[in-house]
Design an enzyme around this catalytic site. Structure first.
Site, mmCIF file in Angstrom:
data_model
loop_
_atom_site.group_PDB
_atom_site.id
_atom_site.type_symbol
_atom_site.label_atom_id
_atom_site.label_comp_id
_atom_site.label_asym_id
_atom_site.label_seq_id
_atom_site.Cartn_x
_atom_site.Cartn_y
_atom_site.Cartn_z
ATOM 1 N N GLY B 54 -0.876 5.731 -1.702
ATOM 2 C CA GLY B 54 0.073 4.971 -2.504
ATOM 3 C C GLY B 54 -0.652 4.084 -3.502
ATOM 4 O O GLY B 54 -1.815 3.735 -3.291
ATOM 5 N N SER B 55 0.035 3.714 -4.581
ATOM 6 C CA SER B 55 -0.537 2.749 -5.519
ATOM 7 C C SER B 55 -0.320 1.334 -4.971
ATOM 8 O O SER B 55 0.397 1.137 -3.991
ATOM 9 C CB SER B 55 0.105 2.904 -6.893
ATOM 10 N N GLY B 56 -0.964 0.365 -5.610
ATOM 11 C CA GLY B 56 -0.878 -1.017 -5.161
ATOM 12 C C GLY B 56 -2.117 -1.473 -4.412
ATOM 13 O O GLY B 56 -2.186 -2.618 -3.971
ATOM 14 N N HIS B 57 -3.094 -0.549 -4.278
ATOM 15 C CA HIS B 57 -4.334 -0.873 -3.562
ATOM 16 C C HIS B 57 -5.538 -0.898 -4.505
ATOM 17 O O HIS B 57 -6.669 -0.776 -4.069
ATOM 18 C CB HIS B 57 -4.583 0.159 -2.455
ATOM 19 N N ASP B 110 1.209 10.219 4.392
ATOM 20 C CA ASP B 110 0.096 10.814 3.651
ATOM 21 C C ASP B 110 -0.398 12.073 4.353
ATOM 22 O O ASP B 110 -0.660 13.103 3.723
ATOM 23 C CB ASP B 110 -1.066 9.817 3.520
ATOM 24 N N HIS B 220 0.014 -2.643 3.986
ATOM 25 C CA HIS B 220 1.351 -2.755 3.395
ATOM 26 C C HIS B 220 2.154 -3.856 4.069
ATOM 27 O O HIS B 220 3.375 -3.852 4.065
ATOM 28 C CB HIS B 220 2.095 -1.429 3.534
#
Lengths: 332, 332
Positions: B54-57, B110, B220
């Protein structure tokens, strides 16, 4: 206050120990001081390049110490100028006989303390010193703490140029003159979504409403040019880019920095970089190099700055010369 | 919501364009996808090393693309697994015939999507694939979104090892096995002072009281092991170090990461690093290398994680091999 600190009075001391502990083979702390230098300082047959300022702007300034970059830096208390004694210790610790350049941002306290230190050093020793003042902030002329323009994130480019020029073997005056010429080609404009909280006070340094942002803000929350309703990333970027390009009027190739002010996620800085590079295309400018990240922060402030440097062949060579520091590494 | 974004639905798309715009000579976006690859992909005569999540990392995972590191990465929506189609496009875009390693963090979504992609690729092509799962989080066994341990910031070391091993010319199975052996030697534990705010929702993903922190939190905001009153940086570091060392029980030289979760000032990460290195000294461990900065973030979360890797001669060689990416550069 939600911070990873112990006693707030110890934060700078402990931060500096933590920085040296990251690279004990490359960095060393001068005993009983907040001065960090290259482990091998003084470096023979080289002009020493140094900087300094208040803490809270990490990785600036001590985070730029390393081969091809700074020889040393003085770290004042949070948002507080280094004392004259600290500048003296810094210069003494790095001078190998070829002279020392001290590059600082344009804040009255820093300049006053550095001038006092230079007078003392010139009276007591035969060390040759050149001082260089960074004033890249296009937002405001004269401000809280500053006569003339403030020095902000564009100092990163100025320090890199100076470090590379000294590594090439240039003499003291040439390193200083080249750095001054670089500063003339650098413009920066900043904005904040939130204020920052200093460890000692534990409170925001200023207030911003839930829907407000400040355009043209300084590194310590000094007032900018406009406090207005929060806008989109593209609108904000346009305001910063317009301010910089109008002032700088670059003509050919440019290097840029999208700098995070400490609390801003990298994701958002990339959104800003996208618009910045679009705007450079629109202006017919060739983006030679682009940096995105945290280069000169304001503790936990959320916001960003945009820096543009009008580069020529010499500055391209100096900016891309190898350097290795905690805050920036340029490979061969 | 105070964020530098345009339409929240566009944030990943715009972020990826901004990342490529930082290094247009080194990175390229596969058309009509959220896949970024090396500009020169597929790289002949080399196993391709990839990741995704996921993005945001950021800078994980696309920020680790470059020579000596990743060949490509798939970036899902914020905190959302890449789809099977995305993993397929990723593998197709980087395979030069020597096979592809896909390294992902241990999250059920994932893994399910990657497994579906692998089945499709194996049916439709003769590309050889090895999948490697990172599960370095010592805090909890089984959690929201995860069976077994979660993958967190220690993935940075795993990706670096894989990239270097492939750059040395190792074959597919050897790259995968070496990476798995690295993961067995990595332990991480995280904590948060504040929750994070996703651009789409504009609200915190969970709540923490003004005096509270969470120890053992996931990438998260998944629950950790304890929600407790906020403590000093040293006490917090001790909790994280104790958790990692008890689990990992390293014996000789170690490499460490003090990772910021997105909103944490670098100053505070250095305060944590100081205590971490003290603790390693006390434990008789030799700190071979120490990283401090943002390597795997959780949007604007304030907090940190501590990673320890028990290194041997091979892993020291692979971690210090040259690499050049937006998120990490290792000079020659």
């Amino acid at each position: 206050m939600k911070k990873l600190v112990n006693d707030p009075e110890d934060v700078v001391d402990e931060m500096l120990d933590g920085l040296v502990a990251e690279r004990p083979d490359a960095l060393r702390r001068v005993p009983d001081s907040n001065i960090i230098v290259r482990e091998d300082a003084p470096v023979e047959n080289k002009v020493a390049v140094t900087s300094g300022g208040g803490s809270g702007h990490e990785p600036a300034f001590a985070g730029y110490i390393g081969e091809g970059f700074l020889d040393g830096a003085a770290s004042g208390e949070v948002f507080t100028s280094p004392t004259p004694d600290m500048f003296e210790t810094l210069v003494e610790s790095v001078d190998a006989g070829a002279g020392v350049v001290v590059i600082i941002n344009n804040y009255e306290g820093d300049i006053m303390n550095l001038e006092t230190a230079v007078e003392m050093i010139e009276m007591e020793t035969d060390t040759a010193i050149e001082t260089v003042i960074v004033d890249d902030d296009v937002a405001v002329e004269d401000s809280e703490y500053t006569t003339g323009r403030r020095g902000v994130a564009g100092a990163t480019f100025a320090l890199k140029v100076a470090g590379a020029k000294a590594a090439e073997g240039a003499d003291l005056e040439t390193v200083a003159e080249t750095t001054r010429a670089a500063i003339d080609r650098i413009g920066t404009m900043s904005m904040a979504l939130t204020p920052c909280v200093t460890p000692e006070k534990g409170e925001p340094t200023f207030t911003l409403g839930d829907d407000e942002m400040e355009i043209g803000i300084g590194l310590h929350g000094e007032p900018g040019v406009e406090r207005t309703e929060i806008a989109s990333a593209d609108e904000i970027t346009d305001r910063l880019v317009d301010g910089v390009l109008e002032d700088l009027d670059p003509s050919g190739e440019v290097a840029t920095i999208v700098n995070g002010t400490g609390g801003t996620p990298l994701m958002e800085l990339y959104v800003v970089n996208r618009r910045l590079q679009e705007r450079l295309d629109d202006a017919g400018l060739d983006h030679w190099d682009a940096l995105v990240g945290e280069y000169m922060t304001s503790l936990d402030m959320c916001g960003c700055s945009v820096t543009v440097m009008d580069v020529n062949e010499e500055f391209k060579r100096l900016l891309s010369a190898p350097a290795d520091s905690p805050g920036m590494t340029v490979p061969e």
